[in-house]
Design a protein around this motif. Structure first.
Motif, short mmCIF file in Angstrom:
data_model
loop_
_atom_site.label_atom_id
_atom_site.label_comp_id
_atom_site.label_asym_id
_atom_site.label_seq_id
_atom_site.Cartn_x
_atom_site.Cartn_y
_atom_site.Cartn_z
N GLU A 186 -5.15 10.56 -5.06
CA GLU A 186 -6.29 10.61 -4.14
C GLU A 186 -7.33 9.55 -4.47
O GLU A 186 -7.93 8.95 -3.57
CB GLU A 186 -6.92 12.01 -4.18
CG GLU A 186 -6.03 13.09 -3.58
CD GLU A 186 -6.59 14.49 -3.81
OE1 GLU A 186 -7.61 14.61 -4.54
OE2 GLU A 186 -6.01 15.46 -3.28
N GLN A 188 -6.18 6.14 -3.11
CA GLN A 188 -6.43 6.01 -1.68
C GLN A 188 -7.92 5.83 -1.39
O GLN A 188 -8.31 5.03 -0.54
CB GLN A 188 -5.91 7.25 -0.95
CG GLN A 188 -4.40 7.41 -1.01
CD GLN A 188 -3.67 6.22 -0.40
OE1 GLN A 188 -4.00 5.75 0.67
NE2 GLN A 188 -2.66 5.73 -1.12
N GLY A 240 0.89 8.84 -1.79
CA GLY A 240 -0.23 9.09 -0.89
C GLY A 240 -0.03 8.54 0.51
O GLY A 240 -1.00 8.32 1.23
N MET A 241 1.24 8.31 0.91
CA MET A 241 1.53 7.76 2.24
C MET A 241 2.41 8.72 3.03
O MET A 241 3.27 9.39 2.46
CB MET A 241 2.24 6.41 2.12
CG MET A 241 1.39 5.29 1.60
SD MET A 241 2.36 3.75 1.49
CE MET A 241 3.11 3.95 -0.12
N HIS A 244 -0.74 3.30 7.84
CA HIS A 244 -1.39 3.01 6.57
C HIS A 244 -2.00 1.62 6.67
O HIS A 244 -1.33 0.69 7.12
CB HIS A 244 -0.38 3.07 5.42
CG HIS A 244 -1.00 2.99 4.06
ND1 HIS A 244 -1.34 1.79 3.47
CD2 HIS A 244 -1.34 3.96 3.17
CE1 HIS A 244 -1.86 2.04 2.27
NE2 HIS A 244 -1.87 3.34 2.07
#
Length: 308
Positions: free
Chosen positions: A82, A85, A198-199, A205
């Motif tokens: 997290e 990102q 995280g995708m 994205h």
């Protein structure tokens, strides 16, 4: 272009090739109890009825501790992903990022683990996305991202990928997953790895566009990856392997070194893959020597033609 005390150094939730396939603490404790010699169990009953109860209590305590460790590990891994990102989104606006923002919006009550979390996030950013995290104001704990990933291979290979460090990092992550999985990786395993980074495969994205489209239309079409149906599967399943272009341009030792850096290990930590990479290096050296000899022979032949 793609590692917490138990995560083997990967700054994302546990890498696919390092998943723990072992039993949990409760299962281990139960198995150990079942395997005790009958004589020992009988002796315990003779000494008193409290002994079996204590054993069960100890097993429950052991299982609870193991569960707590796994939960803490997963939470720390999730926080690292997290934070990565968050840093990428903030960098998109080209605004400095402060430690207080990271703690407030991402890290929360894990503030005491900030040094470990940000160190793992920095590794993830460097090796996967091609950014270096720099602290430029120590007094106010302010950070910026610098795009400075060097090509992992020769310049022409970077040009083949559009000179795009993050795309190259993602490709290396996928090649590493395939290599560590025995040179084959199921499609679901690749999508799961994207989730751990995280995708969402089919969700936009800002660095990669639509990751699934990038993989299927760019990496597969450019022959960096091969994609085929797994025989005798119903419903049909598909898998990825190295494409002919990757086999030509990217050595197995380079990919193994990439994986080793993510895990803070030496390549020899994986003996099977290391031996395979050494054999690949030897094959490449022989092929290079043959090509150079052929070039010299052709050059000599051309020079001989003009001597008359």
């Amino acid at each position: 272009m793609l590692q917490t005390p138990e995560s083997r150094g990967l700054p994302v939730p546990q890498a696919e090739w390092e998943k723990d396939g072992g039993h949990d603490g409760e299962t281990r404790a139960r198995t150990a109890s079942q395997e005790r010699p009958k004589e020992e169990l009988g002796a315990g009953r003779e000494e008193g009825a409290a002994e079996p109860a204590l054993t069960r209590k100890g097993a429950r305590a052991l299982a609870a501790k193991a569960l707590a460790r796994r939960r803490a590990c997963r939470r720390l891994n999730r926080t690292v992903a997290e934070l990565v990102q968050f840093l990428l989104v903030k960098d998109k606006k080209k605004s400095p990022i402060t430690r207080s923002e990271m703690v407030k919006y991402v890290i929360g009550d894990l503030k005491a683990l900030f040094p470990d979390i940000i160190a793992r996030a920095a590794e993830h950013l460097r090796y996967v996305f091609g950014f270096e995290l720099k602290q430029f104001d120590r007094k106010h704990h302010t950070y910026i991202l610098i795009n400075k990933l060097k090509p992992l291979e020769e310049e022409e290979e970077e040009e083949d990928l559009g000179g795009d460090g993050p795309r190259l990092g993602l490709l290396m992550m996928i090649l590493g997953l395939i290599y560590m999985r025995g040179n084959r990786a199921r499609e679901a395993q690749v999508w799961e790895m994207l989730h751990r980074l995280g995708m969402q495969p089919s969700k936009y994205h800002f660095l990669f566009g639509y990751p699934k489209r990038l993989i299927m239309e760019d990496f597969v079409q450019q022959r960096y990856l091969s994609y085929r149906r797994v025989p005798h599967t119903s419903p049909p399943e598909y898998e990825f392997s190295w494409g002919p272009r990757s086999n030509l341009e990217i050595s197995k030792m380079k990919v193994l070194g990439f994986v080793a850096k993510l895990h803070k290990k030496e390549p020899q930590h994986w003996p099977v893959q290391y031996r395979e990479a050494l054999a690949d290096e030897a094959d490449r050296a022989r092929a290079k020597a043959r090509a150079e000899a052929s070039m010299r022979a052709r050059a000599s032949a051309r020079a001989g033609i003009h001597l008359w």
